[in-house]
Write an enzyme that holds these catalytic residues in place. Sequence first.
Site, mmCIF file in Angstrom:
data_model
loop_
_atom_site.group_PDB
_atom_site.id
_atom_site.type_symbol
_atom_site.label_atom_id
_atom_site.label_comp_id
_atom_site.label_asym_id
_atom_site.label_seq_id
_atom_site.Cartn_x
_atom_site.Cartn_y
_atom_site.Cartn_z
ATOM 1 N N GLU A 130 33.303 -23.974 24.509
ATOM 2 C CA GLU A 130 33.728 -23.492 23.736
ATOM 3 C C GLU A 130 34.779 -22.729 22.632
ATOM 4 O OE1 GLU A 130 29.713 -21.845 21.322
ATOM 5 O OE2 GLU A 130 30.512 -21.100 20.443
ATOM 6 N N GLU A 135 34.668 -16.541 13.106
ATOM 7 C CA GLU A 135 33.048 -16.030 12.692
ATOM 8 C C GLU A 135 33.277 -14.617 12.161
ATOM 9 O OE1 GLU A 135 30.338 -17.441 15.823
ATOM 10 O OE2 GLU A 135 31.849 -17.004 16.964
#
Length: 265
Positions: A130, A135
């Site tokens: 991933e 974020e």
Amino acid sequence: MRSENNIKLTADNGWKLVWSEEFDGPEIDLSKWDYDIDGHGWGNNELQYYTNEKKNAYIEDGKLIIKALKEEYEGSPYTSAKLVTRGKLDWTYGRFEIRAKLPYGQGIWPAFWMMPTDLEIDGDWPSCGEIDIMELCGHEPNKVHGTLHMGNPHYYKGGDFTLENGAFADDFHTFTLDWTPTEMRWYIDGEIYYKSSEWYTREVEASENQPYPAPFNKPFYLMLNLAVGGNWPGYPDEETVFPQTLEVDYIRIYQPEDGNYDAHE
């Protein structure tokens, strides 16, 4: 609508623009994007229900707006949206550049990230890999994170960047990932803040490591979402303001014309 003269066709590392989403149409382009629709926590005990409704995701003034609302929906206390290019577009390597203004507040969790198209190659998550381009945990509105997830058992590594003044909700910033066959580099507004050239994975815990550079040597698709709550950011409190919006000005992807990443790093 932006003209080609307003679009950066060559990145500062010499790579050429191969794809862009300028959000200059009246509606979200479903030839590029699909919606993930559901609630039930998404594996992180999140609280929102992702919908495909225009109140949660729409185009306004040449920008994509993803909006989290405090409302009961299908058993969830919040609604929001998650857009994905899965089944439509994917890439192996390149510069991924996203200009956006981020939301803020306890329990607010926007993300720009990538997952592999084919989960048969290295197995399911986390061994599949991933790539988290950006974020933010809303209780730290001046800090963003870039992370790689991999391995079996789960292993991750990454870095973070903190603004000297203000928050990422105050203005637009450019979040960039350079993904090459041998290195990942994360930038904020052109300033590098983390890089890695070491990673590994294995499909099952008892097996040998897959040959480097697995799992980051195959096509990945792009995701944009605004989560509410979760194991990492925590949960909204009485001071969390709703609605919250994630505004995306553009997404641009660059690759070397000759395919030679080493010559342009």
